[in-house]
Design an enzyme around this catalytic site. Structure first.
Site, PDB file in Angstrom:
ATOM      1  N   CYS A  26      34.612  -3.083  27.070  1.00 52.15           N
ATOM      2  CA  CYS A  26      34.032  -3.094  28.421  1.00 52.15           C
ATOM      3  C   CYS A  26      34.862  -3.906  29.413  1.00 52.15           C
ATOM      4  O   CYS A  26      34.830  -3.647  30.610  1.00 52.15           O
ATOM      5  CB  CYS A  26      32.618  -3.670  28.392  1.00 52.15           C
TER       6      CYS A  26
ATOM      7  N   HIS B 147      28.347   2.943  33.693  1.00 46.51           N
ATOM      8  CA  HIS B 147      29.267   2.036  33.003  1.00 46.51           C
ATOM      9  C   HIS B 147      30.323   2.834  32.237  1.00 46.51           C
ATOM     10  O   HIS B 147      30.228   3.016  31.031  1.00 46.51           O
ATOM     11  CB  HIS B 147      28.432   1.158  32.059  1.00 46.51           C
TER      12      HIS B 147
END
Length: 392
Positions: free
Chosen positions: A93, A347
């Site tokens: 991430c 995301h």
């Protein structure tokens, strides 16, 4: 106002663009990540009137692609010269925020003058992956794994949901607070969309049939009542649901970073000064807390505290990540994710760090604030943070 040390070689964030963010198998389902990145590379060169040969390197984050060097593939697809190097980073991430800090270090050292940096991800086109039959983790010829191993099993290698549940328990954060934060994220994102707060950074994507101009994930009518109906994912006593956790998404975000010399040479008007960046490691079982650890480390290295920061962007992979951050630093929620966060926008893993930097730049301008912090917690017990100071 804190005065940052100006004796070091300066690194500027000229600006950047991102694509609209699509859900898995949604509006961007047919776009390869290198296509999205190439679109943005060409758009940035045009936007800032940069000669193609002024770009010295492209550094991209990517977490779940087929492997290889996505950055090199993307820059060649964009028509950059053969002598431009490309580097791809997998920090999960935190990939593109890590890439931004690496690009800044290369410019700060004098090795490079202009770098295009960011990330791209297509969860829609993620390949099936399988261990070698001689690998002890192999489970059969038709069984594929969804993610790589991030930590030795002896320590604990939790799935993302499990790590979020661990964090909620460890920090005594209740589901209701997580649901409320999620609804507020959608409300803020919807308001930002209606007021065109992010119009300058979202680059439309053309298809054969239409023009994709909007993020696909923002709820038109966010409702706490609906949030409460969502069932816990792991067990009946769980706090993490499909509502207060991010889904999976497609998208890309790129930023132009430059030295002071390049800014003058190409008559650029930077949006921000890169002040510093850092990363840190923590217990993999509590990986969402990586954002806290990395931010604290970065602040300490500059002899600052959280009160010196005007606005903060935290990647909302889970609501618990933001709430743990707020609780640890005793922050007012008004300073964090002022236009909403990933729970609303989405995301796309490898691009998320660059996305929150772009949102932070727009928020600082909109609120007439000066110093901002962007941070993420990543799989495997990692955190990364970046501090910037607005120029315009």
């Amino acid at each position: 106002m804190y005065s940052f040390n100006s004796t070091c070689k300066k690194v500027y964030i000229v600006g950047g663009l991102r694509t609209p963010i699509g859900k898995t198998n949604g509006c961007l389902k047919d776009f390869l990540p290198e296509q999205l990145a190439a679109y943005l590379i060409k758009a940035l060169i045009h936007k800032y009137n940069l000669p193609k040969d002024s770009i010295e390197e492209v550094i991209l984050g990517n977490a779940i692609g087929p492997g290889g060097n996505l950055a090199r593939l993307s820059l060649l697809k964009a028509g950059l010269p053969f002598n431009v190097s490309g580097t791809t980073i997998d920090f999960q991430c935190g990939s593109s925020l890590k890439a931004i800090n690496l690009a800044a270090s290369l410019i700060k050292s004098g090795e490079k003058d202009i770098i295009i940096v960011g990330g791209a991800e297509s969860t829609s086109l993620a390949p099936n992956k399988q261990y070698n039959p001689r690998d002890k983790r192999y489970r059969g010829k038709d069984i594929f794994y969804k993610r790589a191993q991030f930590s030795p099993y002896s320590i604990g290698d939790p799935d993302m949901i499990e790590g979020a549940e661990n964090t909620a328990k460890y920090c005594s954060i209740e589901r209701e607070a997580m649901d409320i934060w999620t609804v507020e994220s959608h409300i803020k994102a919807l308001k930002a969309k209606n007021e065109n707060k992010l119009k300058d950074i979202i680059f439309p994507i053309k298809t054969d049939k239409n023009l994709i101009i909007e993020d696909e994930n923002i709820r038109k009518k966010p409702s706490l009542k609906l949030m409460k109906r969502a069932l816990p994912i792991l067990n009946k006593q769980g706090k993490v649901t499909a509502a207060n956790a991010c889904l999976t998404h497609d998208g890309a975000a790129l930023i132009v970073m430059a030295s002071e010399e390049a800014v003058k040479k190409y008559n650029l008007k930077p949006k921000a000064l890169w002040i510093g960046g850092d990363s840190d490691g923590i217990d993999p079982n509590l990986f969402p807390l990586g954002a806290i650890s990395a931010s604290e480390k970065l602040l300490k290295s500059h002899d600052l505290n959280i009160d010196n920061i005007d606005l903060i962007e935290i990647n909302e992979a889970f609501a618990v990540k933001v709430l743990a951050f707020l609780k640890y630093f005793n922050l007012p929620k008004e300073k964090v994710n002022v236009f909403g966060g990933a729970l609303a926008y989405g995301h796309p893993y490898g691009a998320s760090g660059a996305i929150i930097i772009l949102h932070l730049l727009e928020a600082l301008k909109d609120k007439n604030k000066k110093v901002g912090l962007a941070t993420l917690g990543a799989a495997g017990g990692l955190g990364v943070a970046t501090m910037i100071e607005r120029c315009d």
